[in-house]
Write a protein that holds these residues in place. Structure first.
Motif, mmCIF file in Angstrom:
data_model
loop_
_atom_site.group_PDB
_atom_site.id
_atom_site.type_symbol
_atom_site.label_atom_id
_atom_site.label_comp_id
_atom_site.label_asym_id
_atom_site.label_seq_id
_atom_site.Cartn_x
_atom_site.Cartn_y
_atom_site.Cartn_z
ATOM 1 N N GLU A 8 0.825 -1.218 0.000
ATOM 2 C CA GLU A 8 0.000 0.000 0.000
ATOM 3 C C GLU A 8 0.856 1.264 0.000
ATOM 4 O O GLU A 8 0.403 2.327 -0.430
ATOM 5 N N SER A 9 2.098 1.149 0.481
ATOM 6 C CA SER A 9 2.983 2.305 0.584
ATOM 7 C C SER A 9 4.094 2.276 -0.452
ATOM 8 O O SER A 9 5.051 3.056 -0.349
ATOM 9 N N ALA A 10 3.992 1.405 -1.435
ATOM 10 C CA ALA A 10 5.030 1.302 -2.465
ATOM 11 C C ALA A 10 5.224 2.637 -3.174
ATOM 12 O O ALA A 10 4.263 3.315 -3.538
ATOM 13 N N GLY A 11 6.473 3.022 -3.344
ATOM 14 C CA GLY A 11 6.807 4.277 -4.011
ATOM 15 C C GLY A 11 6.714 5.500 -3.116
ATOM 16 O O GLY A 11 6.958 6.616 -3.580
ATOM 17 N N LYS A 12 6.398 5.295 -1.843
ATOM 18 C CA LYS A 12 6.189 6.429 -0.936
ATOM 19 C C LYS A 12 7.271 6.491 0.142
ATOM 20 O O LYS A 12 8.092 5.578 0.290
ATOM 21 N N ASP A 13 7.238 7.561 0.909
ATOM 22 C CA ASP A 13 8.154 7.714 2.040
ATOM 23 C C ASP A 13 7.473 7.165 3.293
ATOM 24 O O ASP A 13 6.356 7.558 3.626
ATOM 25 N N ILE A 14 8.139 6.239 3.967
ATOM 26 C CA ILE A 14 7.557 5.613 5.158
ATOM 27 C C ILE A 14 8.364 5.956 6.408
ATOM 28 O O ILE A 14 8.361 5.204 7.392
ATOM 29 N N SER A 15 9.032 7.081 6.388
ATOM 30 C CA SER A 15 9.833 7.502 7.541
ATOM 31 C C SER A 15 8.982 7.618 8.799
ATOM 32 O O SER A 15 9.477 7.407 9.915
ATOM 33 N N GLY A 16 7.698 7.949 8.632
ATOM 34 C CA GLY A 16 6.810 8.105 9.781
ATOM 35 C C GLY A 16 6.575 6.833 10.556
ATOM 36 O O GLY A 16 6.037 6.874 11.665
ATOM 37 N N TRP A 17 6.973 5.702 10.000
ATOM 38 C CA TRP A 17 6.825 4.435 10.713
ATOM 39 C C TRP A 17 7.963 4.218 11.714
ATOM 40 O O TRP A 17 7.875 3.317 12.545
ATOM 41 N N PHE A 18 9.020 5.007 11.621
ATOM 42 C CA PHE A 18 10.245 4.714 12.366
ATOM 43 C C PHE A 18 10.688 5.912 13.219
ATOM 44 O O PHE A 18 10.376 7.051 12.917
ATOM 45 N N HIS A 19 11.441 5.593 14.264
ATOM 46 C CA HIS A 19 11.980 6.631 15.138
ATOM 47 C C HIS A 19 13.276 7.142 14.521
ATOM 48 O O HIS A 19 14.175 6.348 14.208
ATOM 49 N N PRO A 20 13.435 8.448 14.359
ATOM 50 C CA PRO A 20 14.631 8.975 13.687
ATOM 51 C C PRO A 20 15.929 8.723 14.435
ATOM 52 O O PRO A 20 16.998 8.722 13.819
ATOM 53 N N ASP A 21 15.864 8.520 15.731
ATOM 54 C CA ASP A 21 17.090 8.295 16.515
ATOM 55 C C ASP A 21 17.468 6.819 16.560
ATOM 56 O O ASP A 21 18.628 6.455 16.328
ATOM 57 N N THR A 22 16.511 5.952 16.879
ATOM 58 C CA THR A 22 16.803 4.524 16.990
ATOM 59 C C THR A 22 16.826 3.835 15.642
ATOM 60 O O THR A 22 17.368 2.732 15.516
ATOM 61 N N LYS A 23 16.197 4.460 14.623
ATOM 62 C CA LYS A 23 16.065 3.873 13.278
ATOM 63 C C LYS A 23 15.265 2.574 13.322
ATOM 64 O O LYS A 23 15.346 1.750 12.422
ATOM 65 N N ASP A 24 14.482 2.411 14.384
ATOM 66 C CA ASP A 24 13.659 1.219 14.545
ATOM 67 C C ASP A 24 12.180 1.614 14.481
ATOM 68 O O ASP A 24 11.836 2.802 14.558
ATOM 69 N N VAL A 25 11.318 0.610 14.371
ATOM 70 C CA VAL A 25 9.885 0.868 14.305
ATOM 71 C C VAL A 25 9.435 1.584 15.581
ATOM 72 O O VAL A 25 9.908 1.285 16.687
ATOM 73 N N LEU A 26 8.540 2.542 15.426
ATOM 74 C CA LEU A 26 8.024 3.276 16.574
ATOM 75 C C LEU A 26 7.370 2.333 17.583
ATOM 76 O O LEU A 26 6.808 1.297 17.203
ATOM 77 N N ARG A 27 7.433 2.704 18.844
ATOM 78 C CA ARG A 27 6.813 1.888 19.892
ATOM 79 C C ARG A 27 5.952 2.776 20.790
ATOM 80 O O ARG A 27 6.080 3.998 20.801
ATOM 81 N N PHE A 28 5.071 2.133 21.540
ATOM 82 C CA PHE A 28 4.211 2.853 22.478
ATOM 83 C C PHE A 28 3.875 1.931 23.637
ATOM 84 O O PHE A 28 4.102 0.713 23.576
ATOM 85 N N ILE A 29 3.338 2.508 24.693
ATOM 86 C CA ILE A 29 2.918 1.729 25.854
ATOM 87 C C ILE A 29 1.428 1.417 25.704
ATOM 88 O O ILE A 29 0.603 2.334 25.638
ATOM 89 N N ASP A 30 1.110 0.143 25.622
ATOM 90 C CA ASP A 30 -0.285 -0.281 25.501
ATOM 91 C C ASP A 30 -1.022 0.105 26.788
ATOM 92 O O ASP A 30 -0.650 -0.346 27.878
ATOM 93 N N PRO A 31 -2.065 0.929 26.698
ATOM 94 C CA PRO A 31 -2.756 1.387 27.913
ATOM 95 C C PRO A 31 -3.475 0.251 28.654
ATOM 96 O O PRO A 31 -3.744 0.378 29.846
ATOM 97 N N LEU A 32 -3.767 -0.843 27.958
ATOM 98 C CA LEU A 32 -4.456 -1.962 28.605
ATOM 99 C C LEU A 32 -3.489 -2.890 29.317
ATOM 100 O O LEU A 32 -3.727 -3.308 30.454
#
Length: 214
Positions: free
Chosen positions: A49-73
């Motif tokens: 779905e993202s072919a040909g696009k910029d997917i930088s928003g999926w990743f953390h610019p410092d760690t260069k890894d996929v973004l993470r979050f704390i599951d509220p549940l």
């Protein structure tokens, strides 16, 4: 070896499962082999779905890894994938069908790197003074004139037989446009409400009378 630079438009045309590029935190990746290897896998869908696009928003610019979050549940740290979990991202919990990847995930695998995404592109006009033919080109601001010449070869295979000049001065082909004194006025033109295409710098090609074979 100097990396190759790509414009967003160049990345954008590679937007199918058979020809899949993405840009990621300034890098350009050719994920075609990955897509072919995992053809039919549901985890490939976000990338398709993202072919040909910029997917930088999926990743953390410092760690260069996929973004993470704390599951509220669960209060557990999880990968943040709002478009759906994709290849090499582990599931949120233990699963019998998940095989741990011992090798680097695709976003850290240098085999997919093919170059860098230009931070700023520019439009120039290349005018052949011998034939009066003019060609508009979108180029990367990081490119040298020699690399820009490489882009122009598809329009004139004898481009090496010309001296490139601007405002009467011969250009240094080993330097960028900016280093040759052709400053980027896009921001100023935008502030003035002027069309940058009407003010793009003109590079004049003067024939050297040593036509090479091409």
């Amino acid at each position: 070896m100097r990396p190759r630079f790509f414009t967003p438009a160049e990345v954008g045309v590679h937007n199918t499962a058979e020809d899949l590029w993405v840009s990621l935190l300034g890098r350009v990746l050719d994920l075609t082999p990955l897509a072919q290897r995992h053809k039919g896998d549901a985890l490939l869908l976000p990338l398709l779905e993202s072919a040909g696009k910029d997917i930088s928003g999926w990743f953390h610019p410092d760690t260069k890894d996929v973004l993470r979050f704390i599951d509220p549940l669960t209060q557990c740290r999880r990968y943040y994938t709002p478009r759906g979990r994709f290849l090499h991202v582990p599931p949120p919990g233990p699963r019998s069908d998940w095989a741990c990847e011992l090798s680097a995930p695709w976003w850290r695998d240098s085999r997919y790197n093919i170059g860098l995404l230009s931070q700023k592109t520019r439009f120039i006009r290349v005018i052949n003074t011998l034939t009066s033919q003019e060609q508009s080109l979108e180029v990367c601001s990081e490119e040298t004139l020699e690399e820009i010449l490489g882009r122009y070869l598809s329009y004139n295979s004898h481009a090496h037989s010309y001296t490139w000049k601007h405002a009467g001065a011969e250009l240094d082909m080993s330097r960028t446009l900016e280093e040759n004194g052709l400053h980027d006025d896009d921001l100023e033109l935008s502030d003035l409400g002027l069309d940058r295409d009407l003010f793009s710098p003109a590079l004049l090609l003067h024939f050297n009378d040593d036509l090479s074979e091409g």
